[in-house]
Write a protein that holds these residues in place. Structure first.
Motif, PDB file in Angstrom:
ATOM      1  N   MET A   1       0.853  -1.200   0.000  1.00 61.36           N
ATOM      2  CA  MET A   1       0.000   0.000   0.000  1.00 61.36           C
ATOM      3  C   MET A   1       0.884   1.243   0.000  1.00 61.36           C
ATOM      4  O   MET A   1       1.882   1.295   0.723  1.00 61.36           O
ATOM      5  CB  MET A   1      -0.923   0.005   1.216  1.00 61.36           C
ATOM      6  N   GLU A   2       0.532   2.224  -0.800  1.00 62.52           N
ATOM      7  CA  GLU A   2       1.289   3.461  -0.870  1.00 62.52           C
ATOM      8  C   GLU A   2       0.424   4.631  -0.409  1.00 62.52           C
ATOM      9  O   GLU A   2      -0.786   4.640  -0.626  1.00 62.52           O
ATOM     10  CB  GLU A   2       1.773   3.731  -2.291  1.00 62.52           C
ATOM     11  N   GLN A   3       1.072   5.598   0.239  1.00 61.48           N
ATOM     12  CA  GLN A   3       0.379   6.803   0.653  1.00 61.48           C
ATOM     13  C   GLN A   3       0.877   7.965  -0.209  1.00 61.48           C
ATOM     14  O   GLN A   3       2.074   8.246  -0.252  1.00 61.48           O
ATOM     15  CB  GLN A   3       0.684   7.121   2.124  1.00 61.48           C
ATOM     16  N   LYS A   4      -0.049   8.627  -0.873  1.00 64.45           N
ATOM     17  CA  LYS A   4       0.320   9.829  -1.611  1.00 64.45           C
ATOM     18  C   LYS A   4       0.620  10.948  -0.619  1.00 64.45           C
ATOM     19  O   LYS A   4      -0.037  11.073   0.410  1.00 64.45           O
ATOM     20  CB  LYS A   4      -0.817  10.242  -2.555  1.00 64.45           C
ATOM     21  N   LEU A   5       1.594  11.759  -0.927  1.00 63.41           N
ATOM     22  CA  LEU A   5       1.984  12.844  -0.042  1.00 63.41           C
ATOM     23  C   LEU A   5       1.306  14.141  -0.457  1.00 63.41           C
ATOM     24  O   LEU A   5       1.116  14.412  -1.632  1.00 63.41           O
ATOM     25  CB  LEU A   5       3.499  13.032  -0.072  1.00 63.41           C
ATOM     26  N   PHE A   6       0.940  14.930   0.522  1.00 62.82           N
ATOM     27  CA  PHE A   6       0.351  16.245   0.252  1.00 62.82           C
ATOM     28  C   PHE A   6       0.889  17.258   1.269  1.00 62.82           C
ATOM     29  O   PHE A   6       1.782  18.035   0.952  1.00 62.82           O
ATOM     30  CB  PHE A   6      -1.173  16.178   0.284  1.00 62.82           C
ATOM     31  N   THR A   7       0.376  17.218   2.494  1.00 63.85           N
ATOM     32  CA  THR A   7       0.891  18.142   3.510  1.00 63.85           C
ATOM     33  C   THR A   7       2.349  17.822   3.852  1.00 63.85           C
ATOM     34  O   THR A   7       3.061  18.674   4.389  1.00 63.85           O
ATOM     35  CB  THR A   7       0.036  18.089   4.791  1.00 63.85           C
ATOM     36  N   GLU A   8       2.798  16.601   3.533  1.00 65.12           N
ATOM     37  CA  GLU A   8       4.177  16.219   3.840  1.00 65.12           C
ATOM     38  C   GLU A   8       5.196  16.844   2.896  1.00 65.12           C
ATOM     39  O   GLU A   8       6.398  16.895   3.204  1.00 65.12           O
ATOM     40  CB  GLU A   8       4.339  14.689   3.770  1.00 65.12           C
ATOM     41  N   LEU A   9       4.745  17.316   1.727  1.00 66.16           N
ATOM     42  CA  LEU A   9       5.689  17.697   0.680  1.00 66.16           C
ATOM     43  C   LEU A   9       6.515  18.932   1.031  1.00 66.16           C
ATOM     44  O   LEU A   9       7.738  18.938   0.846  1.00 66.16           O
ATOM     45  CB  LEU A   9       4.938  17.909  -0.643  1.00 66.16           C
ATOM     46  N   ARG A  10       5.874  19.976   1.498  1.00 68.06           N
ATOM     47  CA  ARG A  10       6.647  21.189   1.782  1.00 68.06           C
ATOM     48  C   ARG A  10       7.699  20.938   2.864  1.00 68.06           C
ATOM     49  O   ARG A  10       8.873  21.302   2.682  1.00 68.06           O
ATOM     50  CB  ARG A  10       5.723  22.341   2.185  1.00 68.06           C
ATOM     51  N   PRO A  11       7.345  20.315   4.016  1.00 61.90           N
ATOM     52  CA  PRO A  11       8.394  20.020   5.003  1.00 61.90           C
ATOM     53  C   PRO A  11       9.495  19.124   4.435  1.00 61.90           C
ATOM     54  O   PRO A  11      10.651  19.252   4.822  1.00 61.90           O
ATOM     55  CB  PRO A  11       7.636  19.316   6.128  1.00 61.90           C
ATOM     56  N   LEU A  12       9.125  18.232   3.520  1.00 59.87           N
ATOM     57  CA  LEU A  12      10.112  17.333   2.927  1.00 59.87           C
ATOM     58  C   LEU A  12      11.140  18.104   2.100  1.00 59.87           C
ATOM     59  O   LEU A  12      12.343  17.883   2.213  1.00 59.87           O
ATOM     60  CB  LEU A  12       9.393  16.305   2.050  1.00 59.87           C
ATOM     61  N   TYR A  13      10.665  19.051   1.303  1.00 61.66           N
ATOM     62  CA  TYR A  13      11.564  19.766   0.398  1.00 61.66           C
ATOM     63  C   TYR A  13      12.438  20.790   1.119  1.00 61.66           C
ATOM     64  O   TYR A  13      13.468  21.201   0.582  1.00 61.66           O
ATOM     65  CB  TYR A  13      10.766  20.444  -0.719  1.00 61.66           C
ATOM     66  N   VAL A  14      12.063  21.235   2.305  1.00 63.88           N
ATOM     67  CA  VAL A  14      12.903  22.187   3.034  1.00 63.88           C
ATOM     68  C   VAL A  14      13.796  21.493   4.062  1.00 63.88           C
ATOM     69  O   VAL A  14      14.543  22.149   4.787  1.00 63.88           O
ATOM     70  CB  VAL A  14      12.051  23.267   3.739  1.00 63.88           C
ATOM     71  N   THR A  15      13.744  20.159   4.123  1.00 59.48           N
ATOM     72  CA  THR A  15      14.566  19.404   5.062  1.00 59.48           C
ATOM     73  C   THR A  15      15.983  19.229   4.524  1.00 59.48           C
ATOM     74  O   THR A  15      16.169  18.910   3.353  1.00 59.48           O
ATOM     75  CB  THR A  15      13.936  18.020   5.324  1.00 59.48           C
ATOM     76  N   THR A  16      16.971  19.455   5.388  1.00 59.99           N
ATOM     77  CA  THR A  16      18.370  19.217   5.044  1.00 59.99           C
ATOM     78  C   THR A  16      19.016  18.431   6.185  1.00 59.99           C
ATOM     79  O   THR A  16      18.419  18.253   7.255  1.00 59.99           O
ATOM     80  CB  THR A  16      19.136  20.537   4.856  1.00 59.99           C
ATOM     81  N   LYS A  17      20.247  17.987   5.967  1.00 63.10           N
ATOM     82  CA  LYS A  17      20.951  17.254   7.020  1.00 63.10           C
ATOM     83  C   LYS A  17      21.184  18.138   8.235  1.00 63.10           C
ATOM     84  O   LYS A  17      21.109  17.681   9.376  1.00 63.10           O
ATOM     85  CB  LYS A  17      22.279  16.718   6.489  1.00 63.10           C
ATOM     86  N   GLU A  18      21.464  19.439   7.974  1.00 66.05           N
ATOM     87  CA  GLU A  18      21.680  20.366   9.084  1.00 66.05           C
ATOM     88  C   GLU A  18      20.361  20.740   9.765  1.00 66.05           C
ATOM     89  O   GLU A  18      20.335  21.051  10.955  1.00 66.05           O
ATOM     90  CB  GLU A  18      22.368  21.645   8.583  1.00 66.05           C
ATOM     91  N   ARG A  19      19.275  20.735   9.005  1.00 68.41           N
ATOM     92  CA  ARG A  19      17.949  21.050   9.548  1.00 68.41           C
ATOM     93  C   ARG A  19      17.015  19.880   9.256  1.00 68.41           C
ATOM     94  O   ARG A  19      16.245  19.895   8.290  1.00 68.41           O
ATOM     95  CB  ARG A  19      17.407  22.328   8.909  1.00 68.41           C
ATOM     96  N   PRO A  20      17.093  18.826  10.062  1.00 65.47           N
ATOM     97  CA  PRO A  20      16.373  17.584   9.740  1.00 65.47           C
ATOM     98  C   PRO A  20      14.854  17.654   9.889  1.00 65.47           C
ATOM     99  O   PRO A  20      14.162  16.729   9.518  1.00 65.47           O
ATOM    100  CB  PRO A  20      16.972  16.576  10.727  1.00 65.47           C
ATOM    101  N   ASN A  21      14.339  18.751  10.456  1.00 69.24           N
ATOM    102  CA  ASN A  21      12.886  18.938  10.552  1.00 69.24           C
ATOM    103  C   ASN A  21      12.228  17.790  11.316  1.00 69.24           C
ATOM    104  O   ASN A  21      11.292  17.153  10.841  1.00 69.24           O
ATOM    105  CB  ASN A  21      12.286  19.052   9.141  1.00 69.24           C
ATOM    106  N   GLU A  22      12.739  17.534  12.490  1.00 71.34           N
ATOM    107  CA  GLU A  22      12.237  16.448  13.328  1.00 71.34           C
ATOM    108  C   GLU A  22      11.586  17.002  14.589  1.00 71.34           C
ATOM    109  O   GLU A  22      11.907  18.100  15.040  1.00 71.34           O
ATOM    110  CB  GLU A  22      13.380  15.523  13.767  1.00 71.34           C
ATOM    111  N   ILE A  23      10.678  16.210  15.136  1.00 72.25           N
ATOM    112  CA  ILE A  23      10.172  16.441  16.488  1.00 72.25           C
ATOM    113  C   ILE A  23      10.900  15.468  17.398  1.00 72.25           C
ATOM    114  O   ILE A  23      11.032  14.276  17.074  1.00 72.25           O
ATOM    115  CB  ILE A  23       8.658  16.177  16.573  1.00 72.25           C
ATOM    116  N   ARG A  24      11.384  15.947  18.523  1.00 71.90           N
ATOM    117  CA  ARG A  24      12.006  15.071  19.521  1.00 71.90           C
ATOM    118  C   ARG A  24      11.277  15.252  20.839  1.00 71.90           C
ATOM    119  O   ARG A  24      11.159  16.374  21.350  1.00 71.90           O
ATOM    120  CB  ARG A  24      13.495  15.370  19.670  1.00 71.90           C
TER     121      ARG A  24
END
Length: 272
Positions: A1-24
């Protein structure tokens, strides 16, 4: 099963190794962590959240979340692993444990604080039940065996055609104070954790007495600290206050990252 991305896309494209965009989320327990019990608790928890057991793939020129049947990683350190990597088994979620700490890391594009706390509640239910051999109340906790409603899966933004349009202000927003530039320091990506202990009952009473909420009061205290550090700055002190958008979207069960923000500017009304 695959999930299409929508709200996930913008955070995905602005994520970098230095700014991993994670919740801890860091959880300090009273006693030392039992690694075997934690392993079983994590496995049970992830059974309840199949939409978080995914890996990022690119198919036909677009990103999707595909099912990931590898175990979710638990590391014996507080450092954690890089998400969406071989060391995380290509999961966008991972756990750590050391001494009496449990740490939960998750990609912020996949969920927000509201969604992450559901996972934490489930994890603590299974861990504490086994660790202390107690029967805990199940009310309000998502558990294995539940029928997972569509409202948890479906992205409430992707299917909406009637989203409200905010009124555009004629005047352009002024520049906000940039702490890095004002302090004349380089952004070195060094992460420091500060632990602040405060009496919950006293803090809530303070909020109520001043017609505020925990979020607005923390913003006010930060604004006052910034104003004290940079009293001569000509730029506005402006803090983005997070807002849970589930109520506006009529989607209380959604697991997605549905956090918006309002700008609180440190003007005379706030100063008083």
């Amino acid at each position: 099963m695959e999930q299409k991305l929508f709200t996930e896309l913008r955070p995905l494209y602005v994520t970098t190794k230095e700014r991993p965009n994670e919740i801890r989320i860091r959880i300090r327990m009273r006693d030392l962590i039992d690694p075997e019990i934690l392993r079983r608790a994590v496995d049970m928890t992830m059974q309840r959240y199949p939409y978080f057991c995914v890996e990022l793939q690119k198919k036909d020129g677009r990103y999707v979340f595909a099912e990931n049947h590898r175990p979710v990683v638990i590391t014996d350190s507080l450092h954690g692993v890089d998400l969406n990597s071989e060391e995380s088994n290509y999961h966008m979620i991972a756990f750590c444990q050391q001494d009496n700490w449990i740490i939960f890391d998750v990609f912020h594009g996949m969920t927000d604080g509201t969604g992450a706390y559901e996972v934490v509640r489930t994890l603590l239910y299974y861990y504490c039940s086994a660790r202390y051999n107690v029967k805990l109340k199940e009310e309000g906790i998502r558990l294995v065996g539940d029928e997972i409603p569509e409202e948890e899966w479906i992205d409430p933004v992707a299917s909406r055609t009637d989203l409200p349009q905010p009124k555009q202000k004629n005047e352009q927003m002024s520049d906000a104070l940039n702490l890095i530039k004002e302090a004349d320091v380089e952004e070195d990506h060094c992460h420091t954790v500060y632990s602040i202990a405060i009496s919950e009952s006293e803090f809530m009473r303070f909020n109520l007495d001043n017609d505020g909420s925990p979020g607005t009061m923390v913003s006010l205290l930060l604004s006052r600290a910034i104003a004290k550090l940079f009293p001569k700055s000509e730029n506005a002190i402006r803090i983005a206050l997070c807002v849970n958008q589930r109520k506006a979207l009529h989607a209380p069960l959604a697991h997605h990252s549905l956090v918006g923000g309002v700008m609180l500017e440190y003007k005379d009304m706030m100063r008083d």
